[in-house]
Design a protein around this motif. Sequence first.
Motif: not given
Ligand code: T4K
Length: 435
Positions: A44, A47, A100-101, A105, A124, A128, A196, A198-199, A220, A222, A224, A232, A355
């Motif tokens: 993934h 991960r 969380n981020a 924001l 993005t 955002t 932002d 986050a990365h 962020s 988070h 990931t 967080g 994205f």
């Molecule tokens: N601004 C930017 C530019 C961002 O990229 C983000 C978040 C934010 C703001 C907001 O930050 P936060 O409010 O989340 O702190 C994921 C994340 O949920 C997200 O935080 C992140 N960016 C974004 C780029 O990626 P998804 O929808 O792709 O998540 P998801 O559930 O598909 O997870 C991705 C992969 O990670 C899965 O294929 C499996 C793996 N995974 C995920 C989790 C949660 C694990 O192996 N274990 C886990 O516990 O958004």
Amino acid sequence: MITKERSSSVAVRTIQALEATETKKHVSQLALLGGKPAFAEGLHVGRPNVPRGAARARFMKRMTEILDRQWLTNHGPVVKEFEQEIARLTGVPHAIAVCNATQGLQVAAKACELTGEVIVPAFTFIATAHALNWIGLQPVFADVDSATHSMDPRQIEKLITPRTSAIVATHLWGRPCAVEQIEKIARWYELPVIYDAAHAFGCSHRGQMIGSFGSAEVFSFHATKFINSGEGGAITTNDDELAARIRRLVNFGFEGFDRVVDVGTNAKMSEAAAAMGLAGLEMIDEVIEINHKNYAAYQAGLAGLPGVRLLPNDEREARNHQYVVIEIEADRAGLSRDQLRDVLWAEGIMARRYFYPGCHRMEPYLTERAERHFHQVLPVTERLAESVLTLPTGTSVGADEIAVISQIIRLALKGAPEVILKLTGTEHALASAGS
Ligand code: T4K
């Protein structure tokens, strides 16, 4: 398929790919075309890097102390320690931990008293834009720069109206956006800039750590992200007054006991999350080194492939290398990004098209723009949304897995006509792939 556990203090790797390395030499062995998937368990993007060994023991000890102390949230000692570490590592006087981020924001935008329209990049993560929309602001999308993938400063001025109250720019993939140009425009129009970030934790711009630019920056942590606290984030700022306001807003607007002076929210980080975050910070150098090695392995593995561009990193600057990003130029590669993704997913390589399709093509922005007959062209965002793919990295993968992934990409491009035939089921595909 071989499955063998191997671990160091932070590396959590499952070596499942050795047989695939040895055997996948012909296109017909691709899983999409009937071969065995290279990674039965799935690799993934995102991960989590979880603490192992001594770092895990320290995390468990901190958790026990939290339970014994019976102080679980509301700016406890572990959150304070986490904030101090963030401030130290980013070189700012103020770091405020948040849940969380996205909330970060929102709090930063409220603290800066934004109103009306805010200029944001179209390419993005949707958070955002949504974070601003959620508090009644209207995101106005700017196109991004081909090289950085972050907001193109040349697009900003034409989007500024009397209703514009700020610029919120993303340091996409941990690569700083055009900070100087953006801030020059912002100064001219007297607009605050919030980043932002986050990365971008652990990254620098011209030798200065991200976290110290603009009115405020938002990280962020988070699951990931390369440093994670489960959920967080943190807001950093150099501005004492803004920091005091952010602290109030994160905690319902309280200033001391019983005294509410602002319309705040609950964006506090818990002690358990901070303990996880601290464990991450203890491993930061090791994780970055692993990410950097992984990046170099992709560089070697994908070298010379026509139509495949691995986004470069500025080696003179601090980088966390948490995203490995490739752009697929379909005409030269022979496969589109989506076709390559289908090949990889069949192998258990869960590459992500971050994205896609761009914030402006997601709701409610898509409908709003159609209703306003707003046909703004965002050519770079459109192109990136069709061509970008992020590949697995972090402590769950290493050189062996990356060699397999690279070889699969190589085979897929070599066998593009067969892949397209399989995906579309038409002989016509063979002809067009050859043209
Ligand atoms: N601004 C930017 C530019 C961002 O990229 C983000 C978040 C934010 C703001 C907001 O930050 P936060 O409010 O989340 O702190 C994921 C994340 O949920 C997200 O935080 C992140 N960016 C974004 C780029 O990626 P998804 O929808 O792709 O998540 P998801 O559930 O598909 O997870 C991705 C992969 O990670 C899965 O294929 C499996 C793996 N995974 C995920 C989790 C949660 C694990 O192996 N274990 C886990 O516990 O958004």
